[in-house]
Design a protein around this motif. Sequence first.
Motif, short mmCIF file in Angstrom:
data_model
loop_
_atom_site.label_atom_id
_atom_site.label_comp_id
_atom_site.label_asym_id
_atom_site.label_seq_id
_atom_site.Cartn_x
_atom_site.Cartn_y
_atom_site.Cartn_z
N TYR A 244 0.67 -0.91 0.01
CA TYR A 244 -0.03 -0.07 0.20
C TYR A 244 0.99 1.14 -0.05
CZ TYR A 244 -3.77 -2.92 1.28
OH TYR A 244 -4.83 -4.36 1.04
N ASP A 245 0.59 2.24 -0.77
CA ASP A 245 1.08 3.51 -0.70
C ASP A 245 2.59 3.53 -1.07
OD1 ASP A 245 -1.54 4.78 -0.47
OD2 ASP A 245 -1.47 4.13 1.47
N LEU A 246 3.27 2.75 -1.79
CA LEU A 246 4.73 2.70 -2.02
C LEU A 246 4.93 3.80 -2.89
CD1 LEU A 246 5.64 -0.85 -2.74
CD2 LEU A 246 5.99 0.55 -0.82
N THR A 247 6.07 4.54 -2.79
CA THR A 247 6.50 5.81 -3.48
C THR A 247 7.82 5.54 -4.19
OG1 THR A 247 7.67 6.80 -1.83
CG2 THR A 247 5.32 7.02 -1.73
N LEU A 248 8.23 6.68 -5.09
CA LEU A 248 9.29 6.52 -5.53
C LEU A 248 10.56 6.41 -4.84
CD1 LEU A 248 10.53 6.49 -8.51
CD2 LEU A 248 10.89 8.99 -8.25
N GLY A 249 10.42 6.99 -3.48
CA GLY A 249 11.47 6.89 -2.44
C GLY A 249 11.77 5.64 -2.05
N HIS A 250 10.64 4.67 -1.79
CA HIS A 250 10.72 3.34 -1.22
C HIS A 250 11.75 2.53 -2.67
CE1 HIS A 250 7.12 4.13 0.84
NE2 HIS A 250 7.86 3.77 1.72
N LEU A 251 11.44 2.93 -3.87
CA LEU A 251 12.06 2.27 -4.97
C LEU A 251 13.78 2.54 -4.81
CD1 LEU A 251 12.19 0.32 -7.48
CD2 LEU A 251 11.57 2.64 -8.83
N LEU A 252 13.84 3.73 -4.89
CA LEU A 252 15.26 4.32 -4.56
C LEU A 252 16.12 3.52 -3.64
CD1 LEU A 252 14.92 8.16 -5.11
CD2 LEU A 252 15.63 6.37 -6.76
N GLY A 253 15.42 3.39 -2.42
CA GLY A 253 16.02 2.74 -0.91
C GLY A 253 16.42 1.38 -1.29
N VAL A 254 15.33 0.65 -2.00
CA VAL A 254 15.37 -0.70 -2.25
C VAL A 254 16.44 -0.99 -3.28
CG1 VAL A 254 14.48 -2.72 -3.07
CG2 VAL A 254 13.09 -1.48 -1.68
N ILE A 255 16.54 -0.28 -4.25
CA ILE A 255 17.77 -0.44 -5.40
C ILE A 255 18.99 -0.22 -4.65
CG2 ILE A 255 18.63 0.47 -7.37
CD1 ILE A 255 15.73 1.19 -8.27
N ALA A 256 19.02 0.85 -3.81
CA ALA A 256 20.51 1.09 -3.41
C ALA A 256 20.94 0.19 -2.36
CB ALA A 256 20.33 2.68 -2.63
#
Length: 375
Positions: A244-256
């Motif tokens: 629920y309510d994932l953002t681009l910031g979550h994606l950046l963190g997981v990739i990093a």
Amino acid sequence: GNLSGLDKSSLKELKSRKLLASKQDKYFVISRGANYSAQRKEQVKDITLEVVDKYMDIDSNAWNGPEIKKYNFNAKGQTLSHGALHPLMKMRTEMRRILLDMGFEEMQTNRYVESSFWNFDALFQPQQHPARDAHDTFFLDQPHSAEVITEKYAGYMQRVKATHTNGGYGSIGWRYDWKESEAKKNLLRTHTTAVSSRTLYKLAQMKPFKPSKYFSIDRVFRNESIDATHLAEFHQVEGFIADYDLTLGHLLGVIAEFFKRIGIPDVRFKPAYNPYTEPSMEIFGKSAERDEWIEVGNSGVFRPEMLEPMGLPPNVKVIAWGLGLERPCMIATGVKDIRTLFGPRVDINMVKHFPIVRYDEAKPVQEQKKGFKDM
């Protein structure tokens, strides 16, 4: 003459002027041992059933044959030919370990043959997209089409058709005449995102929705011209998180975090275009040895036109990223031509002696990035 009175510096000076040369004599002393014999003795080297029957007296349990040669347990045995995991498989195993450690579940990837519907249409990729041309995709002649999808997924197909044709979920769609016959064409999957689309559809049918993290590592196929950097088949690593309510910031963190674990701690992102993700980003990693940024993957947030027809709630977002397996493997092996890594030109000795791949956090960063310099 006797040079024992000369010091080391004087001897070195004489040798440098070639006035003195070193000479070494070796000699050996041979003497008769306790087991010396003028004649060669026969010895039994291998105790087989035939040897036992020949020389063993069963009644008295006495040995009546030649002397049995003692085993030398310190002697090296003959080197036997053996199989070995391919470097790609070793790297795949390590990538899999990292993703499992990060809490991801592995998707089933045993469908090399896929329908155009799951490979393209379910991802909101229009039927006139260049990637769906025969110049880029391997289509099957037999069986030509997947008839079962119209029976099993009839309602879902109609929602996909409506979204492509007229839009919905905040979109105007692609505005074209969507054809079921085109969606049913069988092909060799061009990306593992086809596996992700099937998995997301299954998640959407589970009520209530359960947040999940999945990954896949397997082979995909493209109708590419084969050269030093391209093959018609290769491997993709892909992961997604649905919550629920994932953002681009979550994606950046997981990739990093993921790239840090595979030895690439510095990453940057560049806006890109993808039919089924918005926003989309290319991933770049910093090569300390070359002092430049190199593209290492792709990522994005799946579009609502893809997710909501599946039945996922509107506030559920899916972030995803992927990269190829061959490029880091080429770097680790020092291979410059991909055809010598994967295919009939592979060096068997390289396969046998390639070490186990392990991204160890205890190692210094520079050592972790050892093979990254040529990426």
